[in-house]
Write a protein that holds these residues in place. Structure first.
Motif, short mmCIF file in Angstrom:
data_model
loop_
_atom_site.label_atom_id
_atom_site.label_comp_id
_atom_site.label_asym_id
_atom_site.label_seq_id
_atom_site.Cartn_x
_atom_site.Cartn_y
_atom_site.Cartn_z
N LYS A 1 0.85 -1.16 0.04
CA LYS A 1 -0.02 0.02 0.07
C LYS A 1 0.86 1.21 -0.04
N ASP A 2 1.89 1.08 0.61
CA ASP A 2 2.99 2.39 0.63
C ASP A 2 3.30 2.57 -0.66
N VAL A 3 3.90 1.45 -1.23
CA VAL A 3 4.40 1.56 -2.54
C VAL A 3 3.45 2.10 -3.72
N GLU A 4 2.15 1.73 -3.55
CA GLU A 4 1.22 1.87 -4.31
C GLU A 4 0.81 3.64 -4.35
N ILE A 5 0.64 4.07 -2.98
CA ILE A 5 0.52 5.40 -2.79
C ILE A 5 1.78 6.39 -3.22
N ILE A 6 2.89 5.99 -3.07
CA ILE A 6 3.91 6.71 -3.54
C ILE A 6 3.87 6.63 -5.14
#
Length: 256
Positions: A52-57
């Protein structure tokens, strides 16, 4: 050419609030900054990994590069997620797709500059974690106690201010430490590393090792190492210096 946009990625246990002092300084100088919230920090229930972090970044930067040049600033833990999220978002690739912008520089502030296939801790363990990282395998979370916050994050900040900062710390998803990087953006995008020499000695040693190892591992674009007498969070303890440093690093790509 308009000024690039700074994308500020917070570390573990923190929220975008940690960037407030820096953002104020950047805006005072006529620059824009975006600080997305990264879900592995504070999400309830904790997340199984850092996807989810990677997706938002990736979504944040993808939206910006349609029209803007971008400088991505990672701190501590987010060096891993930031480094793995930017595949195909460098300036050259974006230009080949007809986009107006692209990521033109990375700035790692005492962050994990790591290669592809890097995993902080093996699945199901707390290996490579310092004692101050209180792990709960059943709850899938890692916490830092308020009394440990100064030694971990805020070495050069007054105790009263540290007490306030510690109130904003939140649990970190343990699964994020078990995730594995798939890309190393610093191989493709010009990269500055800010080494904070007033951080925990073990952290300073590890950070220097990561930079040296990255340079020795093959192709890379690490072209500037800045050492500063600061604790782990210079954007809080010295936001004026941090803002000017970021602006100067942006100036390596543009006249800003």
């Amino acid at each position: 050419m308009s000024n690039p946009v700074f994308v500020l990625l917070h570390g573990a246990w923190h929220s975008p609030k940690c960037w407030n002092r820096l953002i104020a300084q950047l805006e005072k100088s006529g620059h824009s900054a975006v600080a997305p919230a990264l879900p592995s920090s504070g999400y309830n229930p904790p997340l199984p990994d850092w996807s989810k972090d990677v997706e938002i970044i990736r979504n944040t930067v993808t939206d910006l590069v349609q029209e803007h040049h971008v400088i991505v600033v990672t701190h501590s833990f987010s060096g891993m997620t930031g480094g793995t999220a930017l595949e195909g978002l460098d300036k050259e690739t974006c230009k080949s797709k007809g986009l107006k912008g692209g990521v033109v520089r990375l700035v790692y502030i005492i962050a994990f500059l790591v290669p592809e296939r890097f995993q902080h801790s093996p699945q199901g363990t707390r290996d490579n974690m310092v004692p101050e990282m209180i792990t709960d395998l059943d709850a899938n979370s890692v916490t830092v106690r308020p009394e440990d916050a100064k030694a971990m994050f805020y070495q050069d900040i007054e105790d009263d201010a540290v007490a306030e900062l510690a109130k904003d710390l939140r649990p970190q998803s343990l699964g994020a430490f078990w995730s594995t990087t798939t890309f190393a953006a610093w191989r493709y995008i010009p990269t500055t590393y800010v080494l904070c020499t007033g951080d925990k000695p073990s952290t300073v040693t590890a950070a220097q090792y990561l930079v040296d190892s990255g340079k020795a591992s093959g192709p890379h674009k690490i072209d500037n190492l800045i050492k500063v007498d600061s604790g782990h969070s210079p954007f809080i303890s010295n936001p004026e210096w941090t803002a000017q440093t970021l602006i100067d690093e942006a100036g390596r790509e543009f006249q800003v």
